[in-house]
Design a protein around this motif. Sequence first.
Motif, PDB file in Angstrom:
ATOM      1  N   PHE A   1     -42.484  -5.828  -2.748  1.00 29.46           N
ATOM      2  CA  PHE A   1     -43.946  -5.781  -2.664  1.00 29.46           C
ATOM      3  C   PHE A   1     -44.463  -4.393  -2.305  1.00 29.46           C
ATOM      4  O   PHE A   1     -45.666  -4.155  -2.414  1.00 29.46           O
ATOM      5  N   THR A   2     -43.590  -3.479  -1.867  1.00 26.94           N
ATOM      6  CA  THR A   2     -44.051  -2.095  -1.708  1.00 26.94           C
ATOM      7  C   THR A   2     -44.283  -1.412  -3.054  1.00 26.94           C
ATOM      8  O   THR A   2     -44.874  -0.332  -3.096  1.00 26.94           O
ATOM      9  N   LYS A   3     -43.828  -2.054  -4.131  1.00 28.87           N
ATOM     10  CA  LYS A   3     -44.060  -1.522  -5.482  1.00 28.87           C
ATOM     11  C   LYS A   3     -45.220  -2.225  -6.169  1.00 28.87           C
ATOM     12  O   LYS A   3     -45.402  -2.091  -7.385  1.00 28.87           O
ATOM     13  N   HIS A   4     -46.001  -3.000  -5.411  1.00 29.26           N
ATOM     14  CA  HIS A   4     -47.107  -3.767  -5.991  1.00 29.26           C
ATOM     15  C   HIS A   4     -48.167  -2.829  -6.552  1.00 29.26           C
ATOM     16  O   HIS A   4     -48.348  -1.701  -6.080  1.00 29.26           O
ATOM     17  N   LYS A   5     -48.871  -3.325  -7.552  1.00 35.39           N
ATOM     18  CA  LYS A   5     -49.888  -2.498  -8.198  1.00 35.39           C
ATOM     19  C   LYS A   5     -51.139  -2.340  -7.344  1.00 35.39           C
ATOM     20  O   LYS A   5     -51.929  -1.415  -7.563  1.00 35.39           O
ATOM     21  N   THR A   6     -51.358  -3.246  -6.386  1.00 33.75           N
ATOM     22  CA  THR A   6     -52.550  -3.185  -5.544  1.00 33.75           C
ATOM     23  C   THR A   6     -52.273  -2.329  -4.311  1.00 33.75           C
ATOM     24  O   THR A   6     -51.336  -2.616  -3.554  1.00 33.75           O
ATOM     25  N   PRO A   7     -53.062  -1.274  -4.076  1.00 34.73           N
ATOM     26  CA  PRO A   7     -52.803  -0.418  -2.905  1.00 34.73           C
ATOM     27  C   PRO A   7     -52.894  -1.176  -1.578  1.00 34.73           C
ATOM     28  O   PRO A   7     -52.148  -0.883  -0.643  1.00 34.73           O
ATOM     29  N   GLN A   8     -53.818  -2.156  -1.491  1.00 33.74           N
ATOM     30  CA  GLN A   8     -53.944  -2.913  -0.244  1.00 33.74           C
ATOM     31  C   GLN A   8     -52.659  -3.666   0.081  1.00 33.74           C
ATOM     32  O   GLN A   8     -52.221  -3.724   1.236  1.00 33.74           O
ATOM     33  N   VAL A   9     -52.028  -4.248  -0.932  1.00 36.30           N
ATOM     34  CA  VAL A   9     -50.777  -4.976  -0.721  1.00 36.30           C
ATOM     35  C   VAL A   9     -49.672  -4.011  -0.285  1.00 36.30           C
ATOM     36  O   VAL A   9     -48.893  -4.303   0.634  1.00 36.30           O
ATOM     37  N   LYS A  10     -49.598  -2.860  -0.926  1.00 33.90           N
ATOM     38  CA  LYS A  10     -48.576  -1.886  -0.536  1.00 33.90           C
ATOM     39  C   LYS A  10     -48.768  -1.412   0.900  1.00 33.90           C
ATOM     40  O   LYS A  10     -47.799  -1.288   1.664  1.00 33.90           O
ATOM     41  N   GLN A  11     -50.020  -1.161   1.283  1.00 37.69           N
ATOM     42  CA  GLN A  11     -50.277  -0.687   2.635  1.00 37.69           C
ATOM     43  C   GLN A  11     -49.917  -1.745   3.681  1.00 37.69           C
ATOM     44  O   GLN A  11     -49.192  -1.460   4.645  1.00 37.69           O
ATOM     45  N   GLU A  12     -50.416  -2.988   3.500  1.00 32.09           N
ATOM     46  CA  GLU A  12     -50.155  -4.031   4.487  1.00 32.09           C
ATOM     47  C   GLU A  12     -48.671  -4.412   4.527  1.00 32.09           C
ATOM     48  O   GLU A  12     -48.125  -4.716   5.594  1.00 32.09           O
ATOM     49  N   THR A  13     -48.015  -4.382   3.362  1.00 31.36           N
ATOM     50  CA  THR A  13     -46.574  -4.686   3.353  1.00 31.36           C
ATOM     51  C   THR A  13     -45.790  -3.623   4.107  1.00 31.36           C
ATOM     52  O   THR A  13     -44.856  -3.931   4.851  1.00 31.36           O
ATOM     53  N   THR A  14     -46.163  -2.374   3.925  1.00 29.13           N
ATOM     54  CA  THR A  14     -45.479  -1.298   4.641  1.00 29.13           C
ATOM     55  C   THR A  14     -45.733  -1.384   6.139  1.00 29.13           C
ATOM     56  O   THR A  14     -44.824  -1.128   6.947  1.00 29.13           O
ATOM     57  N   MET A  15     -46.946  -1.752   6.537  1.00 33.61           N
ATOM     58  CA  MET A  15     -47.217  -1.924   7.960  1.00 33.61           C
ATOM     59  C   MET A  15     -46.413  -3.092   8.532  1.00 33.61           C
ATOM     60  O   MET A  15     -45.948  -3.045   9.675  1.00 33.61           O
ATOM     61  N   PHE A  16     -46.244  -4.161   7.742  1.00 29.49           N
ATOM     62  CA  PHE A  16     -45.377  -5.258   8.173  1.00 29.49           C
ATOM     63  C   PHE A  16     -43.939  -4.782   8.339  1.00 29.49           C
ATOM     64  O   PHE A  16     -43.243  -5.164   9.285  1.00 29.49           O
ATOM     65  N   LEU A  17     -43.496  -3.908   7.441  1.00 27.29           N
ATOM     66  CA  LEU A  17     -42.153  -3.341   7.567  1.00 27.29           C
ATOM     67  C   LEU A  17     -42.027  -2.517   8.836  1.00 27.29           C
ATOM     68  O   LEU A  17     -40.989  -2.546   9.513  1.00 27.29           O
ATOM     69  N   VAL A  18     -43.080  -1.782   9.188  1.00 24.70           N
ATOM     70  CA  VAL A  18     -43.060  -1.004  10.427  1.00 24.70           C
ATOM     71  C   VAL A  18     -42.907  -1.927  11.637  1.00 24.70           C
ATOM     72  O   VAL A  18     -42.119  -1.654  12.553  1.00 24.70           O
ATOM     73  N   ARG A  19     -43.647  -3.027  11.643  1.00 25.78           N
ATOM     74  CA  ARG A  19     -43.553  -3.962  12.771  1.00 25.78           C
ATOM     75  C   ARG A  19     -42.171  -4.605  12.837  1.00 25.78           C
ATOM     76  O   ARG A  19     -41.650  -4.864  13.931  1.00 25.78           O
ATOM     77  N   CYS A  20     -41.585  -4.859  11.695  1.00 26.96           N
ATOM     78  CA  CYS A  20     -40.221  -5.396  11.688  1.00 26.96           C
ATOM     79  C   CYS A  20     -39.235  -4.412  12.291  1.00 26.96           C
ATOM     80  O   CYS A  20     -38.361  -4.781  13.084  1.00 26.96           O
ATOM     81  N   LEU A  21     -39.368  -3.135  11.929  1.00 27.23           N
ATOM     82  CA  LEU A  21     -38.470  -2.119  12.465  1.00 27.23           C
ATOM     83  C   LEU A  21     -38.661  -1.952  13.968  1.00 27.23           C
ATOM     84  O   LEU A  21     -37.707  -1.629  14.693  1.00 27.23           O
ATOM     85  N   ARG A  22     -39.858  -2.173  14.446  1.00 28.65           N
ATOM     86  CA  ARG A  22     -40.101  -2.029  15.884  1.00 28.65           C
ATOM     87  C   ARG A  22     -39.497  -3.168  16.686  1.00 28.65           C
ATOM     88  O   ARG A  22     -39.057  -2.960  17.822  1.00 28.65           O
ATOM     89  N   THR A  23     -39.496  -4.362  16.132  1.00 29.65           N
ATOM     90  CA  THR A  23     -39.089  -5.540  16.900  1.00 29.65           C
ATOM     91  C   THR A  23     -37.660  -5.991  16.644  1.00 29.65           C
ATOM     92  O   THR A  23     -37.137  -6.791  17.413  1.00 29.65           O
ATOM     93  N   VAL A  24     -37.019  -5.512  15.578  1.00 31.84           N
ATOM     94  CA  VAL A  24     -35.652  -5.947  15.313  1.00 31.84           C
ATOM     95  C   VAL A  24     -34.753  -5.450  16.436  1.00 31.84           C
ATOM     96  O   VAL A  24     -34.926  -4.352  16.963  1.00 31.84           O
ATOM     97  N   LYS A  25     -33.777  -6.274  16.825  1.00 28.55           N
ATOM     98  CA  LYS A  25     -32.946  -5.961  17.989  1.00 28.55           C
ATOM     99  C   LYS A  25     -31.600  -5.355  17.633  1.00 28.55           C
ATOM    100  O   LYS A  25     -30.909  -4.855  18.506  1.00 28.55           O
ATOM    101  N   VAL A  26     -31.221  -5.416  16.366  1.00 31.06           N
ATOM    102  CA  VAL A  26     -29.950  -4.848  15.923  1.00 31.06           C
ATOM    103  C   VAL A  26     -30.245  -3.855  14.799  1.00 31.06           C
ATOM    104  O   VAL A  26     -31.026  -4.153  13.888  1.00 31.06           O
TER     105      VAL A  26
END
Length: 809
Positions: A399-424
Amino acid sequence: MADQEEDYSALPLSDRLTHKVWKVRSGAYDEAAKQFAASGAETDPCFRPFVADPGLFKKIVTDSNVVAQEAGIAALGAFLQYGGGRACTAIRATVVTPLAEKGLASARAGTKAKTVDALLAFVEMDVADPVVDDLLPVLGAKLPKLVAGTAMALREIVHAYGARTVNPKPVIKALPKLFTHSDKNVRAEAAALTVELYRWMGDPLRDVLAPDLKPVQLKELEEQFAAAKGDAPQPTRVLQSQRAAADAPDDAPADDVDEIDPLDLVDAVDVAAAVPPDFHERMGSAKWKDRKDALDELAKVVAVPKIADSDLSDVVRVLAKAVQKDANVMVVTVAANCTESLAKGLRAAFARYVPTVLTPLLERLKEKKQSVSDALAAALDAVFQTTAFADVLGDVVEFTKHKTPQVKQETTMFLVRCLRTVKVIPKKDEIKQVADACVVLLADTAKPVRAAAAEALGTLMKMIGERAMNPVIDGLDDIRKGMIREYYETAEVKAKPERAPAPRPAPAPAAARPRPAAPGLKRPAPRSGLVRPAAPAAAPAAAPAAAPAPAPARAAPARSPPSKLRPSLSALRPGSVGSSLGLRKKADDEPAKPTSPRASMMAAPPRRGGLTGMSLPTAAAPKAESGLSSAERAELQELRKARLDWAKTEDELRAQLEDLAAEKAALSQEVVELGRNNAQLIGDHTRDVLSLKAKDTQLARVHGDAETARAQVAALQRELDAARADAARLQTTLASRPPSARSDGRADLDGELSPVPRRPSSGYGSSRRRESYADLEEKENGYRPGASRSSSRDRYAAEPKRDDDAAPP
């Protein structure tokens, strides 16, 4: 009067403990406490009368004189402190309830404080559950000060040992009734107990109590919760079984200690049975209002801290469809909120629904309304907490390759939150996928997308380090590198390298397994009133070494074999209620044998050995005031221990399930890698087949050209054979002519050659044949091969050319 007092001191201690004069009883209590403190081992003879007759301490703690009662409760504390777990389990079932009823309702502050100390000692010597179970019925007493004192005692127990040792579930169930009590002191103690539980459990406690409390009470609790929220709860006392583990050096890092999960202390709710029966029908309505009302009702059902694991696949599919395809943003928002509640309530059990809801949530990120985006982001975060990073990475990268910029932005921010909270820390191939996707997004035309990609790379750098990220950012320009480093400096991550799991030791027997020690605990100083002096160095040597003589065997009644997980009475540790009751019954059945004090001391078992070798006086177990006999109490204790073993077994099974889940994730990753390798091999095979077909085509074309060349060579060979035959025939003809005819000149020669068909004069073959004719003519005219032929050739060239020598048209 003095003579009477001397007579009192001359009486045996057992008689003075039950004397009708309260001063005599009080002095006997003090003397017993001194004997307990001076004892050399837990099996000292001074403990035997009280262990053999638990009703003796029941009479002591319920003494009619308040001064003697306080001294008796202090003696009980010393008895528990120096008698150990054997003494605790022997008298607990008989003493705890009357101790609470008389001691906690006392008007004397010293008596109440010593009662609380004795209850804490009962917990310390064994476990907390039996003590809490005996105190909870006292909360229903009619005397308000007794109810308030019992709530205070429960608060002290929770404060001292923490929610790791004390199971708060039964206490939580009793809180709503305390908040409705007519006495303000009871309500105040209930609030203090609730705040103490909140320090250990957090917000889930508020969610559990909110439906049963008045708004005013809830508001007051909220203020007290806010004041206590910053406190880090730490136990002040540990169990006797935890003390050895707490004193042992711990080489493990402090961060590796498992934190308490408040949701484990809350009962799960079965929401599958509470879903409205017409929910699916109303969700299929054409009116958005009907769909929203149905989702609002579902949101109330699933808004619980913990949800029981049941089949909710139909509900999850309806929510996913509403999120992805519903045209009304209000319906989408409520559906996302329901998904978040389900994920938080089910936790790991929601992992099987992740493939159903993840793609619709990511697809709906195209909504620009902030309230919808926030609801979708919260649902995504809750969904990620139920599964592993590798399980969502594929969809997120796609979904980071989605044609809609809003989807790419929110998906990338979700990825950032995942990287912050993952424990391993993710694996290398997963890190490469994230880095490659974010590097591509750094060149996106939308500025928010570029900023989100830089933040993701900065968070990733914080996780794996600058050195590991250098190959990724080396090809970027200075502006993008600066953005990544800015986010790197402010990023916060929790991931740590994955360590190989340590081999699990073989499980110890149920009686030998100690309860785990609370993290970060140090052995606390003993409380006042229960201070035990350090044992002298020679105390171990003074312990009797002789083993007791085995008791005569008796035929045991036939019983069903115990379960593997449920401990039998024989598996209970020494000093437990079951073992003591069994020995007491044996002592009742067999006649008592008189023994001397020295023989009884020699026959005493070693310290911490239990009661298996002791000869107890015959005394029938008294009936408890609660209506249960001692045997029933012992069976209850056995069931409680079996429950603890079940809980430990459940923890072990949960750990095994976690290991299997990790192994499943690794196998899934291996399957993905094999699928990629298979696809690559299929592509290589296709290219090889096409290459072979092209070579076959070229080979067929070469074969055709070779056949054509062979045909041309055969034709030329036939022409050459014909020419040789003509030359041989001509030579034969010339050789057969007489010499006279050979000198006639050219006319005869031409006449002889006339029947021979002529070929075109042009070409290499015609010029050679003409030269051969000139040589033959010279031979006919008598010229030698070596003679000069210039005159003959000149004459032949000067003669006019005949018509039949002309070239054909």
